[in-house]
Design an enzyme around this catalytic site. Structure first.
Site, PDB file in Angstrom:
ATOM      1  N   THR A 346       0.437  -1.068  -0.185  1.00 41.57           N
ATOM      2  CA  THR A 346       0.285  -0.065   0.155  1.00 41.57           C
ATOM      3  C   THR A 346       0.929   1.714  -0.017  1.00 41.57           C
ATOM      4  O   THR A 346       1.876   1.294   1.067  1.00 41.57           O
ATOM      5  CB  THR A 346      -0.766   0.132   0.833  1.00 41.57           C
ATOM      6  N   HIS A 399       2.226 -11.625  14.079  1.00 43.21           N
ATOM      7  CA  HIS A 399       2.934 -12.353  15.422  1.00 43.21           C
ATOM      8  C   HIS A 399       3.237 -13.716  15.410  1.00 43.21           C
ATOM      9  O   HIS A 399       3.820 -14.350  16.438  1.00 43.21           O
ATOM     10  CB  HIS A 399       3.867 -11.145  16.583  1.00 43.21           C
TER      11      HIS A 399
END
Length: 428
Positions: A346, A399
């Site tokens: 993006t 994560h």
């Protein structure tokens, strides 16, 4: 007489919203003519006539939710009987209210529904199909049902809970609207409580979907962002020297996105967990590189996908991105253009963003954010400082499966490939 139905909308899409009708009752249409435009969670689709005829009835209006296979209109072989639209679609001035009530007393309640239905339609817009069905079966007004979802979407559990609580609460509404209420206690439409002007606008289906998925991504992923910066000198130099030749040869401009797409592919090959997703208790590591490119469109951000980016040349990548961006802004993207990306890029820099933390495009576990190129003083050694065109880049990652060291190393790899375009050509 044939029925106009909502067509199959593709994988995982079971309903849409009528964006607008291109015809009105009494219009003559030919086979293949566009009758209506349907807004779905991802793209807008056209509903075409399967045969020629005259539009004899429009059963569902613009802004209404409709399910796959639902009848939204009727197509006849001739003009509608009497040349009049059905009562449900008639204009308020077509027949005096008193005459309607006298002629059909049993229909008085439904006749008043269109005005009072607005609140329910607004609530139904945020309700799942199962919740709407349950509410109809139990006679519950969706406008009165509270939602536990963060964006206000009503589920079956909300309807069931409301139904259970509604029984003892039924006799209470009588004193709820005392005649002694001050005349100006309720602000008129378009006015806040203090008299200042406001505007209430229903969110589009796509904006609701974007909101829901962004909240879902933050709730389901252990999202973290790491940053680095890239010296864009080498890329700017190549573009300056080669842009005219590139344009003449390939009939497309040489932008930044092909460099970043190639750099991401090279880094994904080195750190494959960022090209994976979680399926239950398993990791699905993808051996292909379908890179989503975020594009700002009128109805909100969409992410069309460049397929097999590792096999494409720079001009092929630039051409695909230009075509997808053009389709996104013209609202003509197909569902196949949006499905199956493995990683997303993006670019907030086109709007002037200097730094941001992009949100994951679930179920992907990585997204790279590009930002504005800005001249900044860079220390070359202890005695020399020069101005260089620098860009901050950000990697948001899940994560749960990507450790911090791997995420940082991935971003460093992207930086190295961008700062050394020769290595980019070899590894990307």
């Amino acid at each position: 007489m044939s029925e106009i139905k909502v067509p199959d909308l593709g994988e995982s899409i079971t309903e849409g919203t009528i964006y607008k009708w291109h015809v009105k009752e009494g219009d003559t249409v030919g086979q293949g003519d566009v009758l209506a435009e349907l807004e779905t969670d991802k793209v807008n689709l056209e509903i075409s006539a399967e045969e020629g005829g005259v539009i004899s009835a429009i059963l569902r209006g613009a802004g209404e939710n409709v399910a796959v296979g639902e009848v939204i209109g009727r197509l006849g072989g001739g003009a509608p009987a009497g040349g009049k639209p059905p009562a449900a679609e008639a204009q308020p001035t077509a027949q005096p209210p008193a005459e309607t009530a006298a002629a059909q007393p049993a229909a008085a309640a439904p006749a008043a529904a269109p005005e009072g239905q607005a609140a329910e339609n607004g609530a139904a817009y945020l309700a799942s199909p199962g919740a709407r069905k349950l509410a109809r079966e139990r006679g519950i007004d969706l406008a009165e049902v509270g939602a536990r979802d963060p964006i206000g979407r009503i589920g079956q559990a909300d309807v069931k809970g409301h139904g259970a609580a509604a029984v003892p609460a039924a006799p209470i509404p009588a004193p709820a609207a005392p005649q002694s209420a001050p005349a100006g206690s309720t602000p008129p439409p378009g006015k806040a409580a203090d008299g200042k002007e406001t505007e209430r606008k229903r969110m589009s289906r796509r904006r609701l979907t974007i909101a829901s998925r962004l909240v879902e991504a933050q709730h389901t992923a252990a999202m973290l962002t790491t940053f680095n910066e890239v010296d864009m000198t080498a890329i700017l130099d190549i573009r300056k020297r080669r842009k005219d030749t590139f344009k003449e040869k390939h009939d497309i401009g040489l932008g930044f996105m092909s460099f970043f797409t190639k750099a991401v592919v090279g880094a994904l090959k080195a750190y494959p967990l960022l090209n994976a997703e979680i399926e239950g208790e398993d990791l699905l590591i993808k051996k292909y590189y379908d890179i989503g490119i975020a594009v700002s469109a009128k109805e909100g951000l969409v992410v069309p996908v460049v397929r097999d980016a590792d096999r494409l040349s720079f001009p092929q990548i630039e051409r695909q991105i230009a075509e997808l961006a053009s389709k996104a802004r013209a609202n003509t993207l197909a569902l196949s253009d949006l499905q199956g990306g493995t990683f997303t890029i993006t670019n907030g820099g086109v709007f002037g963003s200097l730094m941001s933390t992009p949100i994951l495009n679930a179920p992907q576990v990585g997204i790279l954010g590009m930002h504005k190129i800005q001249l900044r003083p860079i220390a070359i050694d202890e005695e020399t400082t020069v101005n260089r065109p620098m860009m901050y880049i950000a990697l948001s990652y899940d994560h749960r499966i990507v450790d911090g060291s791997e995420a940082v190393s991935f971003l460093v790899k992207v930086k190295e490939l961008l700062e050394d375009p020769e290595a980019l050509l070899l590894e990307g």
